[in-house]
Design a protein around this motif. Structure first.
Motif, PDB file in Angstrom:
ATOM      1  N   ALA A 166      14.492  34.533 115.961  1.00  0.00           N
ATOM      2  CA  ALA A 166      13.653  35.463 115.197  1.00  0.00           C
ATOM      3  C   ALA A 166      12.768  36.297 116.117  1.00  0.00           C
ATOM      4  O   ALA A 166      12.617  37.509 115.920  1.00  0.00           O
ATOM      5  CB  ALA A 166      12.802  34.692 114.191  1.00  0.00           C
ATOM      6  N   ARG A 167      12.197  35.666 117.138  1.00  0.00           N
ATOM      7  CA  ARG A 167      11.332  36.400 118.084  1.00  0.00           C
ATOM      8  C   ARG A 167      12.122  37.472 118.812  1.00  0.00           C
ATOM      9  O   ARG A 167      11.694  38.629 118.921  1.00  0.00           O
ATOM     10  CB  ARG A 167      10.710  35.424 119.098  1.00  0.00           C
ATOM     11  CG  ARG A 167       9.929  36.134 120.203  1.00  0.00           C
ATOM     12  CD  ARG A 167       9.370  35.173 121.224  1.00  0.00           C
ATOM     13  NE  ARG A 167      10.339  34.362 121.924  1.00  0.00           N
ATOM     14  CZ  ARG A 167      11.083  34.783 122.960  1.00  0.00           C
ATOM     15  NH1 ARG A 167      10.994  36.030 123.388  1.00  0.00           N
ATOM     16  NH2 ARG A 167      11.927  33.955 123.554  1.00  0.00           N
ATOM     17  N   LYS A 220      13.013  40.529 116.853  1.00  0.00           N
ATOM     18  CA  LYS A 220      11.883  41.456 116.694  1.00  0.00           C
ATOM     19  C   LYS A 220      11.520  42.152 118.002  1.00  0.00           C
ATOM     20  O   LYS A 220      10.605  42.968 118.040  1.00  0.00           O
ATOM     21  CB  LYS A 220      10.675  40.711 116.141  1.00  0.00           C
ATOM     22  CG  LYS A 220      10.918  40.148 114.756  1.00  0.00           C
ATOM     23  CD  LYS A 220       9.668  40.167 113.964  1.00  0.00           C
ATOM     24  CE  LYS A 220       9.920  39.728 112.553  1.00  0.00           C
ATOM     25  NZ  LYS A 220      10.101  40.819 111.646  1.00  0.00           N
ATOM     26  N   ALA A 271       4.521  37.492 121.232  1.00  0.00           N
ATOM     27  CA  ALA A 271       4.581  36.703 120.004  1.00  0.00           C
ATOM     28  C   ALA A 271       3.367  35.777 119.922  1.00  0.00           C
ATOM     29  O   ALA A 271       2.726  35.670 118.863  1.00  0.00           O
ATOM     30  CB  ALA A 271       5.879  35.903 119.955  1.00  0.00           C
ATOM     31  N   THR A 323       7.681  35.947 111.738  1.00  0.00           N
ATOM     32  CA  THR A 323       9.110  35.796 111.993  1.00  0.00           C
ATOM     33  C   THR A 323       9.995  35.786 110.744  1.00  0.00           C
ATOM     34  O   THR A 323      11.201  35.986 110.849  1.00  0.00           O
ATOM     35  CB  THR A 323       9.382  34.474 112.734  1.00  0.00           C
ATOM     36  OG1 THR A 323       8.971  33.375 111.893  1.00  0.00           O
ATOM     37  CG2 THR A 323       8.651  34.428 114.061  1.00  0.00           C
TER      38      THR A 323
END
Length: 85
Positions: free
Chosen positions: A13-14, A17, A24, A57
């Motif tokens: 998810a990080r 993005k 983060a 996230t």
């Protein structure tokens, strides 16, 4: 036989993005080390950070516990919850 993926959903998810570990961590107000431990399944965000991490996230809290249980089951090591008991 192919080894199952051990990439934590948090890392996926990080990266989706476009965030570095530091960016983060800054966005949720934790340290880079804490975020890294979450991605490695060593720790789970506490009640302060879990909503922030999930908001950033799009993950759900269960995503952390399911992954952590799988990693520890395969390693023979106790999960964080088992250590706390």
């Amino acid at each position: 036989m192919e080894k199952p993926s051990t990439i934590h959903p948090l890392r996926t998810a990080r990266m989706a993005k476009g965030l570095t570990l530091q960016k983060a961590a800054d966005k949720v107000g934790c340290t880079k080390t804490a975020w890294c431990d979450w991605e490695l399944g060593k720790r789970v965000p506490n009640r302060t950070f879990m909503p922030r991490v999930c908001g950033l996230t799009g993950l759900q809290p269960n995503d952390f516990y399911t992954f952590t249980s799988c990693i520890h089951a395969n390693s023979g090591q106790p999960t964080p919850a088992q250590k706390a008991a």
